[in-house]
Design a protein around this motif. Structure first.
Motif, short mmCIF file in Angstrom:
data_model
loop_
_atom_site.label_atom_id
_atom_site.label_comp_id
_atom_site.label_asym_id
_atom_site.label_seq_id
_atom_site.Cartn_x
_atom_site.Cartn_y
_atom_site.Cartn_z
N MET A 1 48.48 24.02 30.88
CA MET A 1 48.87 22.75 31.35
C MET A 1 49.51 21.81 30.41
O MET A 1 48.83 21.59 29.32
CB MET A 1 47.66 21.99 32.16
N LYS A 2 50.25 21.00 31.17
CA LYS A 2 50.87 19.92 30.16
C LYS A 2 50.42 18.39 30.71
O LYS A 2 50.66 18.29 31.82
CB LYS A 2 52.40 20.08 30.44
N LEU A 3 49.53 17.78 30.09
CA LEU A 3 48.88 16.69 30.56
C LEU A 3 49.45 15.42 29.91
O LEU A 3 49.83 15.63 28.78
CB LEU A 3 47.24 16.85 30.14
N VAL A 4 49.38 14.45 30.90
CA VAL A 4 50.04 13.28 30.50
C VAL A 4 49.15 12.03 31.12
O VAL A 4 48.35 12.22 31.63
CB VAL A 4 51.69 13.16 31.26
N THR A 5 49.25 10.96 30.09
CA THR A 5 48.82 9.78 30.46
C THR A 5 50.05 8.82 30.91
O THR A 5 51.09 8.57 30.12
CB THR A 5 47.94 9.09 29.34
N PHE A 6 49.80 8.22 32.20
CA PHE A 6 51.07 7.30 32.55
C PHE A 6 50.80 5.98 33.20
O PHE A 6 49.54 5.84 33.64
CB PHE A 6 51.96 8.20 33.41
N GLU A 7 51.65 5.15 33.60
CA GLU A 7 51.42 3.93 34.02
C GLU A 7 52.35 3.91 35.26
O GLU A 7 53.53 3.99 35.11
CB GLU A 7 51.44 2.98 33.35
N ALA A 8 51.84 4.08 36.49
CA ALA A 8 52.73 3.85 37.63
C ALA A 8 52.80 2.33 38.10
O ALA A 8 53.67 1.93 38.52
CB ALA A 8 52.30 4.35 38.66
N THR A 9 51.79 1.40 37.72
CA THR A 9 51.94 -0.09 37.53
C THR A 9 51.27 -0.17 36.33
O THR A 9 50.60 0.15 35.65
CB THR A 9 51.04 -0.47 38.65
N PRO A 10 52.13 -1.58 35.74
CA PRO A 10 51.89 -1.93 34.42
C PRO A 10 50.27 -2.12 34.15
O PRO A 10 49.73 -2.88 34.98
CB PRO A 10 52.60 -3.06 34.37
N CYS A 205 53.33 15.11 25.89
CA CYS A 205 52.52 15.44 26.67
C CYS A 205 51.42 16.26 25.81
O CYS A 205 51.87 16.53 24.73
CB CYS A 205 52.74 16.46 27.89
N LEU A 206 50.11 16.56 26.50
CA LEU A 206 49.07 17.42 25.46
C LEU A 206 49.06 18.85 26.33
O LEU A 206 48.73 18.82 27.27
CB LEU A 206 47.99 16.46 25.61
N VAL A 207 49.63 19.62 25.36
CA VAL A 207 49.76 21.09 26.05
C VAL A 207 48.41 21.72 25.76
O VAL A 207 48.03 21.83 24.55
CB VAL A 207 50.97 21.74 25.18
N THR A 208 47.82 22.30 26.65
CA THR A 208 46.49 22.86 26.35
C THR A 208 46.71 24.22 25.69
O THR A 208 47.64 24.81 25.64
CB THR A 208 45.79 23.27 27.72
N ARG A 209 45.66 24.55 25.06
CA ARG A 209 45.76 25.54 23.93
C ARG A 209 46.04 27.07 24.60
O ARG A 209 46.61 27.95 24.23
CB ARG A 209 44.31 25.77 23.38
N ASP A 210 45.64 27.23 25.85
CA ASP A 210 45.68 28.40 26.75
C ASP A 210 47.16 28.72 26.82
O ASP A 210 47.72 29.89 27.02
CB ASP A 210 45.14 28.46 28.06
N GLU A 211 48.23 27.72 26.73
CA GLU A 211 49.51 27.84 26.91
C GLU A 211 50.36 27.86 25.56
O GLU A 211 51.38 28.33 25.58
CB GLU A 211 50.15 26.67 27.75
N ILE A 212 49.60 27.55 24.70
CA ILE A 212 50.42 27.31 23.35
C ILE A 212 49.77 28.35 22.09
O ILE A 212 50.13 28.33 20.91
CB ILE A 212 50.50 25.85 22.93
N GLY A 213 48.58 28.74 22.31
CA GLY A 213 47.92 29.38 21.40
C GLY A 213 47.34 28.62 20.17
O GLY A 213 46.74 27.55 20.21
N GLU A 284 64.46 11.73 18.12
CA GLU A 284 64.04 12.51 18.83
C GLU A 284 63.47 13.80 18.20
O GLU A 284 64.01 14.30 17.37
CB GLU A 284 64.96 13.15 19.97
N LEU A 285 62.24 14.09 18.36
CA LEU A 285 61.39 15.17 17.82
C LEU A 285 61.10 16.20 19.10
O LEU A 285 60.66 15.68 20.01
CB LEU A 285 59.98 14.73 17.03
N GLU A 286 61.66 17.29 18.63
CA GLU A 286 61.40 18.31 19.66
C GLU A 286 60.53 19.45 19.08
O GLU A 286 60.74 20.03 18.18
CB GLU A 286 62.68 18.99 19.99
N ILE A 287 59.49 20.20 19.87
CA ILE A 287 58.63 21.13 19.35
C ILE A 287 58.57 22.19 20.34
O ILE A 287 58.41 21.68 21.65
CB ILE A 287 57.33 20.84 19.08
N GLU A 288 59.05 23.34 20.28
CA GLU A 288 58.97 24.37 21.21
C GLU A 288 57.74 24.47 21.94
O GLU A 288 56.41 24.53 21.37
CB GLU A 288 59.14 25.83 20.46
N GLY A 289 57.85 24.42 23.37
CA GLY A 289 56.54 24.69 24.29
C GLY A 289 55.84 23.42 24.37
O GLY A 289 55.03 23.12 25.36
N ILE A 290 56.27 22.18 23.98
CA ILE A 290 55.89 21.00 24.11
C ILE A 290 56.57 19.96 24.95
O ILE A 290 56.51 19.38 25.94
CB ILE A 290 55.27 20.26 22.90
#
Length: 302
Positions: A1-10, A205-213, A284-290
């Protein structure tokens, strides 16, 4: 899973599961494990199982309608390592006017992971503006892979270390090089060179270990204003995250929600290539799978 923390309202933070251009909202009122990212991490495998079960029936919100925050806005602790040999050689060579293969590294760097403790209150997230520290002339980015501890422990063997990781994210260790070099002459640090407000950018996002090893074998890219400045791979870490966890947890307790950084991949900062950031630059930083972590530098120097 790709987990996120977000604000829909400030000012009101929620967590959810990123699904392309939508977020499946995890309802904190329905399950206390969904109250925050730290609560989910502390809930362990049961919390992740609950999140997976809730995903199909969860309400969705468009990514364009929210503001993403750092996945873990306030880590329990921050430690950033230095595990890429090429980065260390190239950075020192640039400072000393030598070639990288002329640099002699201390034996302790090969024997054990080395690290510093960062300011966990100076975390920023995707699209956040990065301040320009007062008096600084050489503001720099650093392309890193970050791991979040999911299961605590003490004296954890390297072979079991990866099982203590909750997931991975992108880390931009913004650095004020003038301040850092002045501080290093005193034999301690870094301090103001690393700890200024907004310096520790994390996301998207925070990608869980089961998706990224175990975090190895991931392509890592840095772009400034759309131009590629750096490219590397996490497989070139001299010390694995398992080894890092073994060393950090020696005679010391690790807790869920702690952050561990890989250090900068070879070529992954301006210092190594003699190019520094300017006001208004977009990094911009990009990492595969994230994904991509994007930040804009403040439009004016302070």
């Amino acid at each position: 899973m790709k987990l996120v923390t977000f604000e829909a309202t400030p000012g009101t933070q929620q967590i959810g599961i990123l699904e392309g251009e939508e977020i499946a909202i995890l309802d904190g009122a329905a399950n206390p494990a969904f109250a925050s990212m730290l609560a989910l991490i502390e809930a362990g495998d049961e919390g992740l199982d609950a999140a997976r079960a809730a995903q199909s029936g969860a309400k969705r919100i468009a990514l364009s309608e929210v503001r993403l925050r750092a996945p873990l806005p306030l880590p329990v602790q921050m430690r950033d390592c230095l595990t890429f040999e090429l980065h260390l050689r190239q950075a020192r060579a640039r400072l000393m006017g030598k070639e990288p293969d002329e640099i002699e590294l201390p034996q302790i760097w090969y024997d054990q992971p080395i690290y510093y403790k960062g300011n966990r209150f100076s975390v920023s997230g995707p699209e956040d503006e990065i301040i320009w520290p007062k008096g600084e002339t050489r503001l720099d980015f650093e392309l890193e892979l970050g791991a979040i501890i999911g299961k605590g422990g003490c004296d954890i063997p390297a072979s079991e270390g990866v099982n203590h990781i909750f997931g991975f994210l992108i880390f931009n260790d913004f650095s004020a090089r003038d301040h850092q070099m002045m501080e290093s002459a005193g034999g301690l640090g870094p301090a103001k060179g690393k700890d200024f407000r907004t310096a520790n950018a994390m996301g998207p996002c925070l990608v869980t270990r089961d998706e990224i090893g175990d975090g190895s074998g991931l392509t890592m890219i840095a772009r400034v204003n759309g131009e590629e400045w750096a490219r590397g791979n996490s497989s070139s870490m001299h010390h694995s995250f398992g080894r890092i966890i073994e060393h950090v947890s020696r005679d010391e307790v690790l807790h869920p929600g702690e952050f561990l950084g890989s250090g900068t991949v070879g070529g992954g900062c301006g210092l190594e290539i003699g190019r520094f950031l300017e006001p208004g630059d977009v990094v911009e930083l990009e990492i595969e799978g994230i994904g991509v972590l994007r930040n804009r530098i403040a439009p004016e120097r302070r």
